[in-house]
Design a protein around this motif. Sequence first.
Motif, PDB file in Angstrom:
ATOM      1  N   PHE A  49      14.269  -1.833 -26.983  1.00 10.55           N
ATOM      2  CA  PHE A  49      13.581  -1.191 -25.872  1.00 10.55           C
ATOM      3  C   PHE A  49      14.062  -1.694 -24.517  1.00 10.55           C
ATOM      4  O   PHE A  49      14.006  -0.968 -23.523  1.00 10.55           O
ATOM      5  N   LEU A  50      14.558  -2.933 -24.470  1.00  6.53           N
ATOM      6  CA  LEU A  50      15.161  -3.405 -23.226  1.00  6.53           C
ATOM      7  C   LEU A  50      16.412  -2.599 -22.897  1.00  6.53           C
ATOM      8  O   LEU A  50      16.692  -2.301 -21.732  1.00  6.53           O
ATOM      9  N   LEU A  51      17.166  -2.227 -23.933  1.00  2.00           N
ATOM     10  CA  LEU A  51      18.386  -1.443 -23.739  1.00  2.00           C
ATOM     11  C   LEU A  51      18.104  -0.043 -23.205  1.00  2.00           C
ATOM     12  O   LEU A  51      18.951   0.550 -22.516  1.00  2.00           O
ATOM     13  N   ILE A  52      16.918   0.484 -23.544  1.00  2.00           N
ATOM     14  CA  ILE A  52      16.612   1.838 -23.060  1.00  2.00           C
ATOM     15  C   ILE A  52      15.771   1.800 -21.782  1.00  2.00           C
ATOM     16  O   ILE A  52      15.244   2.823 -21.347  1.00  2.00           O
ATOM     17  N   GLY A  53      15.645   0.592 -21.202  1.00  2.00           N
ATOM     18  CA  GLY A  53      15.081   0.499 -19.866  1.00  2.00           C
ATOM     19  C   GLY A  53      13.630   0.101 -19.746  1.00  2.00           C
ATOM     20  O   GLY A  53      13.069   0.178 -18.647  1.00  2.00           O
ATOM     21  N   VAL A  54      12.989  -0.348 -20.830  1.00  2.00           N
ATOM     22  CA  VAL A  54      11.591  -0.783 -20.747  1.00  2.00           C
ATOM     23  C   VAL A  54      11.537  -2.204 -20.182  1.00  2.00           C
ATOM     24  O   VAL A  54      12.356  -3.051 -20.530  1.00  2.00           O
ATOM     25  N   GLN A  55      10.570  -2.466 -19.322  1.00  2.00           N
ATOM     26  CA  GLN A  55      10.456  -3.784 -18.698  1.00  2.00           C
ATOM     27  C   GLN A  55      10.080  -4.846 -19.719  1.00  2.00           C
ATOM     28  O   GLN A  55       9.283  -4.596 -20.625  1.00  2.00           O
ATOM     29  N   LYS A  56      10.648  -6.042 -19.563  1.00  2.00           N
ATOM     30  CA  LYS A  56      10.416  -7.116 -20.525  1.00  2.00           C
ATOM     31  C   LYS A  56       8.952  -7.541 -20.565  1.00  2.00           C
ATOM     32  O   LYS A  56       8.451  -7.958 -21.613  1.00  2.00           O
ATOM     33  N   GLU A  57       8.238  -7.443 -19.434  1.00  2.00           N
ATOM     34  CA  GLU A  57       6.829  -7.825 -19.420  1.00  2.00           C
ATOM     35  C   GLU A  57       5.994  -6.913 -20.315  1.00  2.00           C
ATOM     36  O   GLU A  57       4.910  -7.298 -20.760  1.00  2.00           O
TER      37      GLU A  57
END
Length: 336
Positions: A281-289
């Motif tokens: 999900f980080l790769l598709i642009g979701v924030q780490k928080e």
Amino acid sequence: MLNRNIKKSVIWGSLLGSIIIVGMLLWAGPEAFFDQIKNVSLPHVLIYIFSSMVVYVFRALRFRLLVGNRGSLAELYSVVSIHTFLLNILPFSSGDLSLPLLLQKFKISDSYLEGIPSLVVARLQDLIITLLFLGVSLLWVGKIGDLYRATDLMLGITIGFISLGVLFFFGRKKMRSLDLSKLQARCESIPILNKVMAIAKPAIISAKEISRIIIVQTIVLALVIRLIGVFGAYYLINGIGLSMELPVAFLFCSVYVFLPYLPINTVAGLGVTEAFIGGFFLLIGVQKEVIIPASIQIHFLQLSVAILLGGLGFAQMYFLRKQIPKPAMSKDAFLH
């Protein structure tokens, strides 16, 4: 010596997995984790649980067809529930080996080896469908995703299955004429391959005897199972508070099934699963928080459902085994 190495690998892998989870929590911040819990949607989670139960029913029906309609659907449902629980808990995908054992325990198969062909055929079908879904989902979320609709997805799957069906019917005669004795002769010089071949040969011979209609029926069931599984995961992930589109759900589920084959094996996929979900999900642009706490919750809920349904499977197995009448003792038995 081998068992000792496996134990060390599991211990070190689980330790590494724990470190990964702690590191993810520290990176995102503990506050984000507790804030994310408030976003969990109970209706979405209930839909996921229901879809999992439906998947188990279809998987039980598929295995019942593959073992020649031996055993009741209720018995096969218990087998599938326990099998799935062990798959989620044990490392190295070793939980798969429990299926032939459970079939033997339920007296659905007469021996452990007799239950292996159904597992081999099921896994081959799952691999074909996974690769097919992976290719279709990559196209669906790619640059042509704006033009690639759900109808195109179903059309692509249909064309793919027709192509596989043609290859299957033309290649089955060749498979039946396969001479395993030559392969076994080559393996005799290598002890470990000789042992593997001794197990694989009866399984391959039994798998070759499964009729075409059963293969077609079970691969259709495998397709239905995967579709329901994707929609269940779609609702689970959206129920955590993430916004996931259906094409991404297809891609996520297609890649997720290969997770147990990574070289890092931990008990219950601890750490590795969270890292994969978070990284995806980080790769598709979701924030780490958002995604790091959510990835932990997704894996926790998945394990919870597997444990819940596995526990019910154990209870059902115990109940069903109690219903089996014990053989009556003969009069001669009292004379000794």
